[in-house]
Design a protein around this motif. Sequence first.
Motif, PDB file in Angstrom:
ATOM      1  N   GLU A  11       2.843  93.342 -40.612  1.00 13.58           N
ATOM      2  CA  GLU A  11       2.627  94.366 -39.644  1.00 13.58           C
ATOM      3  C   GLU A  11       1.540  95.308 -40.143  1.00 13.58           C
ATOM      4  O   GLU A  11       0.859  96.177 -39.226  1.00 13.58           O
ATOM      5  CB  GLU A  11       3.716  95.072 -39.476  1.00 13.58           C
ATOM      6  CG  GLU A  11       3.973  95.888 -38.279  1.00 13.58           C
ATOM      7  CD  GLU A  11       3.845  94.964 -36.787  1.00 13.58           C
ATOM      8  OE1 GLU A  11       3.571  95.584 -35.728  1.00 13.58           O
ATOM      9  OE2 GLU A  11       4.212  93.966 -36.837  1.00 13.58           O
ATOM     10  N   GLY A  12       1.178  95.455 -41.349  1.00 16.58           N
ATOM     11  CA  GLY A  12       0.081  96.109 -41.912  1.00 16.58           C
ATOM     12  C   GLY A  12      -1.277  95.879 -41.400  1.00 16.58           C
ATOM     13  O   GLY A  12      -2.042  96.532 -41.332  1.00 16.58           O
ATOM     14  N   LEU A  69       8.320  99.204 -51.333  1.00 15.49           N
ATOM     15  CA  LEU A  69       7.276  98.823 -51.665  1.00 15.49           C
ATOM     16  C   LEU A  69       6.441  98.465 -50.433  1.00 15.49           C
ATOM     17  O   LEU A  69       5.070  97.744 -50.589  1.00 15.49           O
ATOM     18  CB  LEU A  69       7.117  97.593 -52.592  1.00 15.49           C
ATOM     19  CG  LEU A  69       8.035  97.960 -53.988  1.00 15.49           C
ATOM     20  CD1 LEU A  69       8.050  96.752 -54.791  1.00 15.49           C
ATOM     21  CD2 LEU A  69       7.068  98.949 -54.522  1.00 15.49           C
ATOM     22  N   GLY A  70       6.972  98.435 -49.322  1.00 14.62           N
ATOM     23  CA  GLY A  70       5.993  98.339 -47.954  1.00 14.62           C
ATOM     24  C   GLY A  70       5.021  99.327 -47.824  1.00 14.62           C
ATOM     25  O   GLY A  70       4.200  98.884 -47.173  1.00 14.62           O
ATOM     26  N   ALA A  71       5.099 100.313 -48.577  1.00 17.55           N
ATOM     27  CA  ALA A  71       3.987 101.349 -48.918  1.00 17.55           C
ATOM     28  C   ALA A  71       2.533 100.625 -49.088  1.00 17.55           C
ATOM     29  O   ALA A  71       1.695 101.024 -48.852  1.00 17.55           O
ATOM     30  CB  ALA A  71       4.362 102.356 -49.616  1.00 17.55           C
ATOM     31  N   LEU A  72       2.882  99.741 -49.765  1.00 16.85           N
ATOM     32  CA  LEU A  72       1.531  98.951 -50.188  1.00 16.85           C
ATOM     33  C   LEU A  72       0.966  98.453 -49.186  1.00 16.85           C
ATOM     34  O   LEU A  72      -0.193  98.083 -48.957  1.00 16.85           O
ATOM     35  CB  LEU A  72       2.040  97.901 -51.437  1.00 16.85           C
ATOM     36  CG  LEU A  72       2.505  98.330 -52.725  1.00 16.85           C
ATOM     37  CD1 LEU A  72       3.111  97.186 -53.542  1.00 16.85           C
ATOM     38  CD2 LEU A  72       1.330  99.095 -53.613  1.00 16.85           C
ATOM     39  N   ALA A  84      11.358  88.668 -47.527  1.00 21.12           N
ATOM     40  CA  ALA A  84      11.369  88.699 -45.950  1.00 21.12           C
ATOM     41  C   ALA A  84      10.958  90.260 -45.487  1.00 21.12           C
ATOM     42  O   ALA A  84      10.052  90.251 -44.892  1.00 21.12           O
ATOM     43  CB  ALA A  84      12.644  88.458 -45.408  1.00 21.12           C
ATOM     44  N   LEU A  85      11.744  91.176 -46.151  1.00 19.84           N
ATOM     45  CA  LEU A  85      11.304  92.309 -45.750  1.00 19.84           C
ATOM     46  C   LEU A  85       9.567  92.858 -45.859  1.00 19.84           C
ATOM     47  O   LEU A  85       9.217  93.325 -45.300  1.00 19.84           O
ATOM     48  CB  LEU A  85      12.126  93.333 -46.693  1.00 19.84           C
ATOM     49  CG  LEU A  85      13.725  93.497 -46.271  1.00 19.84           C
ATOM     50  CD1 LEU A  85      14.446  94.168 -47.445  1.00 19.84           C
ATOM     51  CD2 LEU A  85      13.903  94.288 -45.014  1.00 19.84           C
ATOM     52  N   LEU A  86       9.321  92.372 -47.153  1.00 21.35           N
ATOM     53  CA  LEU A  86       7.823  92.556 -47.749  1.00 21.35           C
ATOM     54  C   LEU A  86       6.909  91.932 -46.796  1.00 21.35           C
ATOM     55  O   LEU A  86       5.982  92.415 -46.367  1.00 21.35           O
ATOM     56  CB  LEU A  86       7.769  92.293 -49.233  1.00 21.35           C
ATOM     57  CG  LEU A  86       8.033  93.108 -50.363  1.00 21.35           C
ATOM     58  CD1 LEU A  86       8.355  92.468 -51.423  1.00 21.35           C
ATOM     59  CD2 LEU A  86       7.325  94.440 -50.308  1.00 21.35           C
ATOM     60  N   GLU A  87       7.336  90.423 -46.489  1.00 23.17           N
ATOM     61  CA  GLU A  87       6.306  89.755 -45.652  1.00 23.17           C
ATOM     62  C   GLU A  87       6.430  90.318 -44.389  1.00 23.17           C
ATOM     63  O   GLU A  87       5.188  90.496 -43.748  1.00 23.17           O
ATOM     64  CB  GLU A  87       7.211  88.553 -45.367  1.00 23.17           C
ATOM     65  CG  GLU A  87       6.225  87.531 -44.713  1.00 23.17           C
ATOM     66  CD  GLU A  87       6.727  86.038 -45.069  1.00 23.17           C
ATOM     67  OE1 GLU A  87       6.181  85.095 -45.365  1.00 23.17           O
ATOM     68  OE2 GLU A  87       8.053  85.811 -44.543  1.00 23.17           O
ATOM     69  N   SER A 112       5.131  85.148 -52.326  1.00 17.59           N
ATOM     70  CA  SER A 112       5.426  83.749 -52.931  1.00 17.59           C
ATOM     71  C   SER A 112       6.078  83.831 -54.228  1.00 17.59           C
ATOM     72  O   SER A 112       6.739  82.798 -54.442  1.00 17.59           O
ATOM     73  CB  SER A 112       4.030  83.304 -52.790  1.00 17.59           C
ATOM     74  OG  SER A 112       4.112  81.604 -53.068  1.00 17.59           O
ATOM     75  N   LEU A 113       5.452  84.535 -55.055  1.00 17.29           N
ATOM     76  CA  LEU A 113       6.069  84.404 -56.549  1.00 17.29           C
ATOM     77  C   LEU A 113       7.500  85.000 -56.481  1.00 17.29           C
ATOM     78  O   LEU A 113       8.439  84.510 -57.278  1.00 17.29           O
ATOM     79  CB  LEU A 113       5.149  85.431 -57.424  1.00 17.29           C
ATOM     80  CG  LEU A 113       4.135  84.890 -57.836  1.00 17.29           C
ATOM     81  CD1 LEU A 113       2.976  85.909 -58.563  1.00 17.29           C
ATOM     82  CD2 LEU A 113       3.970  83.684 -58.489  1.00 17.29           C
TER      83      LEU A 113
END
Length: 477
Positions: free
Chosen positions: A117-118, A161-164, A109-112, A76-77
Amino acid sequence: MDKSYARLGLYIDGAWRDAATSAPIIDPATGEEIGRVPHASVADLDAALAAAQRGFDAWSAMGVDRRTPILKKAVSLLRDRAETIGAIMSREQGKPTAEGTAEVLRSAALLEWDIEEGRRLYGRIIPGAAGMANSVVRLPIGPVAAFTPWNFPASIPARKLGALAAGCSVILKAAEETPGTACEMVRCFEEAGLPAGALNLVFGNPAQISAYLIASPVIRMVTLTGSVPVGKLVAAQAAAEMKPAVMELGGHAPVIVCADAAPETVARAAVMAKFRNAGQICTCPTRFFVHRSLYERFLSTFADGARSLRVGPGSDPQSQMGPLATERRVEAVDSLIADAIGRGARLVAGGTRRKGPGYYYEPTILADVPPGSRALHEEPFGPIALVLAFDELEEAIAAANAVPYALASYAFTDSARNIDLLTRTLDAGLLSVNHFGASQPEGPFGGVKDSGLGQEGGIEGLHAFTTLKYIQLKTAA
C-alpha cells in the motif's frame, strides 16, 4: 544465563552495541533468568535520535521504487525465520511456540500489506481557477518514536514498522520483557539492506525513554500500544510538543450471545479465543452477556472446554495455554478473582494458581458476577471470563457500554435487527459478528473512549505516518 536464548543488543545507526547497564529477562515457564536486556543511556538515545534524522533523510529520498525491494526482503526473512523467532518468543513471553510462530507470520502479513500500500499513497488534483494547478501530496511525516508492549512482541512492532513503508525512520522502544523477538526482527531488516539509521532499537526505563524521545525535535510522530494510564501520559507528552500520536490502549471486550445463537457452538469457539495467550490480549473476549434462555447451556459447554485445556510450557507442543508473562500478572489475576468471589460471583472453572515453578494460572470462568466486582470494570489481562445473563438486547448493550473501554466487541446472532442495533449503539472500534476475529491487515484497528486514539492497520494506519501538503501553482499570468 541461557546462551541458546537470543543475541541481544541495542541497534543504533546500523550497528549493534552493548549498554553499561542491564536487567534480567525471566522465563515465565520456570521463573529463571535466561538473559539480560541492555538499557540505553542518554548518550545512546542521543545517538539514536541523530541516526534517525540521518536515516529519515536517506530513506525518504530513496523513493518507493528502491525502498520496496528492501522491505520485501525483510518480510521474506521474517517468514523464513518464523519458527526460530517463535521459539524465542515462547521462552521470554510464555505463549506456546506454535502461537509464537503464527504471530511472526502474521507480522510478515501486516508488513507486506503496508509495503504494497506504500506504493499507493496517493494525493489528488483539485480543480481551480484558470491558470492555477492545485494538488495535494502525501509525504512521510518524519522520524517516528514507537513504543510496544510484551504481549505480542512481533505483531505489535510490525504495525509500528509500517512507518518504514511510508518513508519514515523509526526508533523502536520495544518491551524489556521480550527483547529477543525485537532483536531478531530488526536483524531481518538489517540483513535486507535497510540503510543505517532508518530503524533503531532501544530498551530501558520506559518512562524516561518516552519522555526523552518525545521531547526531542527530531521526533515528528508518536505511536504506542499499552495500558490506558501510560497511553494518556504519553499522549499528553506528545500533545505538549504538538506531535500527532496514535494510541492503541486497553480493552475489556464484551461478547453478546443473542437468543437466536447456537450456545454450544459459540462456547466452544470462545474457549480458544478467550484463553489464547493466557488472555493477555487487548481484544480478548472477556465479558460474556448470554441470553437467559441459553445461559446454562452456554456456561456448561464453556466450563467443560476451559477445564479440558492443557496448560504447560510453551515449548511443549501439547500445551494449549502457557504461563502468564510475569509474577505481577498472576497477582493481579488472583486479586480480581478473589474480589469477584467475595462479592458473590460463582466460580465455575479454574480460580487457582498452579503449584510449582513458573507463572501458571488455571483458565477461570466466573458466573453471575455482581455489578460492583472489579473484574467487570478493570481490564483483567489474564485467563478470566465473566459470564452474565440478559433478557433484552438493549439491556446487554447498556451493560457492555458501562465501562470506559471500547476496543473490540463480539456478537452472535443471525437477526438483521440485532446486527443493526449493535452496529449503531455498541461502543467499540471493532465489531465482529458470528466469529472471534478482531483484525486483519487491510482494515483499521483502534478503539474509542479510553481504548485509544487514532487507527493502526488499513490505509488509515499507513496515513498516520504521513502528512499532507497542499500545493497551489500559478501556471499562467
